[in-house]
Design an enzyme around this catalytic site. Structure first.
Site, short mmCIF file in Angstrom:
data_model
loop_
_atom_site.label_atom_id
_atom_site.label_comp_id
_atom_site.label_asym_id
_atom_site.label_seq_id
_atom_site.Cartn_x
_atom_site.Cartn_y
_atom_site.Cartn_z
CG HIS A 1 17.19 -30.35 2.07
ND1 HIS A 1 17.70 -31.57 2.50
CD2 HIS A 1 17.15 -30.43 0.71
CE1 HIS A 1 17.96 -32.33 1.45
NE2 HIS A 1 17.63 -31.66 0.36
CB SER B 1 19.56 -33.40 -1.79
OG SER B 1 18.30 -33.94 -1.46
CG ASP C 1 18.13 -31.38 6.21
OD1 ASP C 1 17.33 -31.36 5.26
OD2 ASP C 1 19.34 -31.12 6.10
#
Length: 321
Positions: free
Chosen positions: A295, A178, A263
């Site tokens: 995610h 991320s 995602d």
């Protein structure tokens, strides 16, 4: 959520140039309201097996547990200073057979540059150290204490430190999740000459990252991060590589851009466009959409040795086809 997700994916793919053309001015996010952007850039809203709050609790719980287990082996060097700042520390997890020629995986945690910690991020340590890979988990000053420029500088310092401490390493592989994937990707632009050492970078594993920060400016996540467009552009590896292409210092260096199937469409778009930009720039890049992963699962499954991404990482490090 599932029906909406697939509609969004169809809309994104329909509007994208699959040949990799640069259509940033036509980016779908520019047609979105602030509410829509907040939704696209809130990964917990896209999990499919757990509620948002439960997903975050599970993510934190797994991170805590695996880090405690990794530290319990007694093969770790904790809170090693890589710089002068209080937050400039890293943890080094060593395999049983320590040698001068160990490969190193250096990991940068996520948390939207505003949360997360090295103390809960040792997800991949045990599967990798079991195969002879040393793992380094890096802390950096998150916002509001740290600015994005400072974070990028700290990540650079941490890699320089590892190279200087272990000059005979078999290769340094950067991995980020991320926001951490963004920080790792910024190292493609680093000027190592001013640090007096060129790290032996052999690969990048970028997991569900954000590579163009301009959309973040228009979300509720932005307040402590990006005061001006120039800050976003300066710290956007996608924007930088498109406007001032950087040639690979080592053409053999491998870059894996991954995104979870679940995602959001914006995370998919960012990952695919970054991959396409890397390919156009001559980088040895590959793209992987991880089936049935969201995610957070994309990272916490690295606790498992038989997980597809764990195996990809190990095969890349040990140069297996």
């Amino acid at each position: 959520m599932c029906v909406w997700w697939y509609m969004c994916v169809w809309w994104y793919k329909a509007g994208m140039d699959v040949s990799g053309g640069n259509h940033r001015h036509e980016a779908p996010w520019k047609r979105m309201s602030k509410e829509e952007l907040d939704n696209q850039y809130s990964p917990s809203r896209w999990v499919v097996r757990l509620g948002a709050e439960e997903a975050m609790r599970t993510y934190s719980q797994i991170g805590n547990e695996v880090t405690k287990r990794a530290r319990a082996t007694g093969r770790s060097l904790l809170n090693v200073l890589y710089g002068d700042g209080d937050g400039e520390k890293l943890d080094i997890y060593l395999p049983e057979a320590v040698s001068e020629a160990m490969p190193f995986l250096v990991f940068f945690h996520g948390g939207y540059w505003q949360s997360g910690s090295k103390d809960t991020s040792a997800f991949m340590v045990n599967p990798l150290t079991a195969q002879g890979v040393a793992v380094v988990i890096v802390a950096y000053d998150i916002a509001p204490k740290g600015t994005l420029d400072q974070m990028v500088d700290q990540v650079t310092q941490s890699i320089v430190f590892v190279q200087k401490q272990y000059p005979g390493n078999q290769g340094i592989y950067l991995c980020g999740h991320s926001a951490g994937a963004h920080l790792a990707a910024m190292m493609l632009l680093a000027d190592w000459t001013k640090h007096g050492v060129t790290p032996n970078l052999k690969g990048f594993f970028l997991l569900s990252g954000v590579y163009d920060l301009e959309p973040i400016m228009h979300t509720s996540e932005n307040a402590p991060l990006l005061p001006a467009l120039e800050d976003a552009q300066r710290n956007s590896p996608l924007w930088q590589l498109e406007t001032a292409p950087t040639q690979p210092a080592d053409p053999a260096c491998r870059i894996l851009v991954t995104v979870g199937q679940h995602d959001s469409p914006e995370f998919h778009r960012q990952s695919r466009e970054f991959y396409q930009t890397l390919c156009q720039g001559g980088w040895k890049a590959s793209f992987e959409e991880l089936h049935d992963m969201d995610h957070f699962e994309i990272l916490w499954n690295l606790t498992q040795e038989d997980y597809v991404l764990t195996q990809i990482i190990l095969k890349t490090i040990f140069q297996e086809s």
